[in-house]
Design a protein around this motif. Structure first.
Motif, PDB file in Angstrom:
ATOM      1  N   MET A  46       1.123  -0.676  -0.184  1.00 29.32           N
ATOM      2  CA  MET A  46       0.054   0.026  -0.149  1.00 29.32           C
ATOM      3  C   MET A  46       0.633   1.166   0.367  1.00 29.32           C
ATOM      4  SD  MET A  46      -2.775  -1.183  -0.341  1.00 29.32           S
ATOM      5  CE  MET A  46      -4.119   0.434   0.017  1.00 29.32           C
ATOM      6  N   HIS A  47       2.203   1.621   0.301  1.00 27.67           N
ATOM      7  CA  HIS A  47       2.532   1.979   0.920  1.00 27.67           C
ATOM      8  C   HIS A  47       3.481   2.799  -0.815  1.00 27.67           C
ATOM      9  CE1 HIS A  47       5.915   4.251   3.300  1.00 27.67           C
ATOM     10  NE2 HIS A  47       5.655   4.797   2.655  1.00 27.67           N
ATOM     11  N   ALA A  48       3.672   1.960  -0.978  1.00 26.95           N
ATOM     12  CA  ALA A  48       4.161   1.615  -2.708  1.00 26.95           C
ATOM     13  C   ALA A  48       3.442   2.212  -3.856  1.00 26.95           C
ATOM     14  CB  ALA A  48       4.759   0.195  -3.295  1.00 26.95           C
ATOM     15  N   LEU A  49       2.078   1.742  -3.579  1.00 25.88           N
ATOM     16  CA  LEU A  49       1.313   2.360  -3.869  1.00 25.88           C
ATOM     17  C   LEU A  49       0.949   3.806  -4.036  1.00 25.88           C
ATOM     18  CD1 LEU A  49      -1.825  -0.640  -3.951  1.00 25.88           C
ATOM     19  CD2 LEU A  49       0.065   0.021  -6.183  1.00 25.88           C
ATOM     20  N   GLN A  50       0.959   4.966  -2.652  1.00 28.03           N
ATOM     21  CA  GLN A  50       0.646   5.773  -2.233  1.00 28.03           C
ATOM     22  C   GLN A  50       2.147   6.438  -2.531  1.00 28.03           C
ATOM     23  OE1 GLN A  50       0.199   6.304   1.660  1.00 28.03           O
ATOM     24  NE2 GLN A  50       0.851   8.617   1.737  1.00 28.03           N
ATOM     25  N   THR A  51       3.031   5.619  -2.853  1.00 23.83           N
ATOM     26  CA  THR A  51       4.101   6.889  -3.484  1.00 23.83           C
ATOM     27  C   THR A  51       4.249   7.357  -5.036  1.00 23.83           C
ATOM     28  OG1 THR A  51       5.405   5.596  -0.800  1.00 23.83           O
ATOM     29  CG2 THR A  51       6.659   6.601  -3.364  1.00 23.83           C
TER      30      THR A  51
END
Length: 435
Positions: free
Chosen positions: A410-415
């Motif tokens: 999820m952090h990767a998608l947000q970033t």
């Protein structure tokens, strides 16, 4: 790969080989120490050269700055594939070729676990290298942009100073021409003109170094200058002022009215029977200088200092344009009234501070993601080792691995653009496309 990288890999090989020899090798002989160094070098140089080749190849094709998302996606995919292949190759050489273990157990038991563990370590190192490459690329890009912005600002300042320096000789030259004509025509008027000119020239000296002055100051100066022109032309020239009170505290470029008034006198004839009528008035956010068109039939070629000077100074100070209107009956110049005084000039490109701040925020965002990923790659293998070493019959490590893994995803998608601010980014993208 440069010399510095080779030295770094050599030191890593030395430390890994030495630690493995000291803590995980039973017999302490020179031969086994050299074997540990060679095996450590096999892993270090193979994985480093493989990842370095992939990283350099992708960086040449896709920029970290301009193609961040594509570069990241391709980097993740290629890094996983390359590291799995390289780790399997190194483990095969180590366990099967050198240690002569049974190839049938390569993907199970101790060798299977070592494969999995080594792949995770290799991916961790690769993530650090890719993060380092990204941060370095963004820093270089930001530095280049800052240097470019400084060069643009310096060029604009130099150009603006050059334009302002035209005002002294331009005003003095025209005033001396008028004075020269008055000395022959009317000496008493020449004396009064000289006294008025000294007051006006004082204003020129005071205001020429300013970027903006208030409309009220410029109008007062224009009235004084009009009185000076009246001294020479008497009833051949009429001036009409009609100013709105609400714009007097706003700003215009200094000496703009003086240059435009000179322009009216220079390009038109004026007689008592056919006087030149010059109107100075405001309408909205513009200041108008208008005269009835009585163009001289024969004129020497103009240097074009007056009007072009105003146009260029406004182009350096504001995005608002100067408008020039001409018909068979009148000539009109429309200059913008600026509502806010600026302390430094703006240029067509974004200010360096804004660009730098955006770069800093983006680097901070990506550092956060890569920090999370590195922590995941470090902690999860440790938990797996603890689980398998202490209670191999009760497998529990996949719970933190799965939960934390979802968080990293999820952090990767947000970033990389599909997170909580996805809607805001899409709206801004649509607005930018419609401009």
């Amino acid at each position: 790969m440069n010399k510095k990288s080779l030295i770094t890999i050599s030191w890593i090989t030395f430390f890994i080989g030495t630690l493995n020899f000291l803590f995980f090798t039973g017999e302490k002989t020179l031969r086994l120490y050299l074997v540990n160094i060679v095996i450590a070098g096999l892993y270090s140089f193979t994985i480093a050269f493989g990842n370095g080749f992939v990283n350099d190849f992708l960086s040449r094709r896709y920029s970290w700055v301009e193609d961040t998302r594509k570069r990241t996606v391709l980097g993740v995919i290629s890094t996983v594939i390359v590291n799995v292949i390289l780790v399997f190759f190194c483990n095969y050489v180590n366990f099967i070729v050198y240690q002569k273990q049974n190839a049938a157990g390569f993907f199970s038991g101790t060798m299977g676990f070592f494969n999995w563990f080594t792949v995770n370590v290799a991916l961790l190192i690769s993530a650090v290298l890719h993060a380092r490459g990204f941060i370095k690329a963004w820093k270089n890009s930001t530095k280049q942009e800052i240097v470019q912005q400084k060069l643009i600002a310096r060029s604009a300042n130099a150009q603006f100073e050059s334009l302002k320096n035209q005002l002294d000789p331009h005003f003095l030259f025209n005033s001396l021409n008028v004075l020269s004509a008055l000395i022959d025509e009317n000496p008493p008027q020449a004396q009064r003109f000289t006294a008025s000119m000294s007051k006006i020239y004082r204003y020129v000296l005071e205001q020429k170094d300013k970027e903006l002055v208030t409309v009220e100051e410029e109008i007062e100066f224009a009235k004084t200058y009009c009185n000076l022109l009246k001294t020479r032309f008497e009833d051949s020239v009429h001036f009409e002022f009609n100013m709105e009170e609400n714009v007097l505290k706003s700003f215009v470029v200094p000496l703009s009215l003086q240059l435009l008034l000179e322009n009216c006198i220079k390009h038109n004839f004026a007689t008592s029977s056919k006087p030149l009528v010059i109107k100075i008035y405001t309408d909205g956010n513009y200041l108008f200088i208008e005269n009835n068109l009585q163009q001289r039939e024969q004129m020497r070629e103009s240097a074009g200092i007056g009007l072009s000077n105003i146009v260029q100074r406004y182009s350096l100070l504001s995005k608002q344009n100067v408008f020039i209107e001409k018909s068979t009956e009148f000539f009109r110049v429309k200059i913008p009234i600026l509502t806010q005084k600026i302390s430094t000039m703006t240029t067509p490109t974004p200010p360096e501070s804004i660009a730098y701040q955006k770069a800093v925020e983006r680097v901070k965002e990506l550092k956060g993601f890569y920090g999370n990923l590195i922590a995941y790659c470090l902690v999860i293998p440790f938990l797996v080792f603890v689980n398998l070493y202490t209670s191999p019959k009760h497998i529990w490590f996949y719970w933190p691995m799965l939960g934390w893994g979802i968080g990293v995803g999820m952090h990767a998608l947000q970033t990389f653009g599909i997170g909580k601010n996805w809607e805001e980014k899409q709206i801004q993208k649509i607005l930018n496309n419609r401009k």
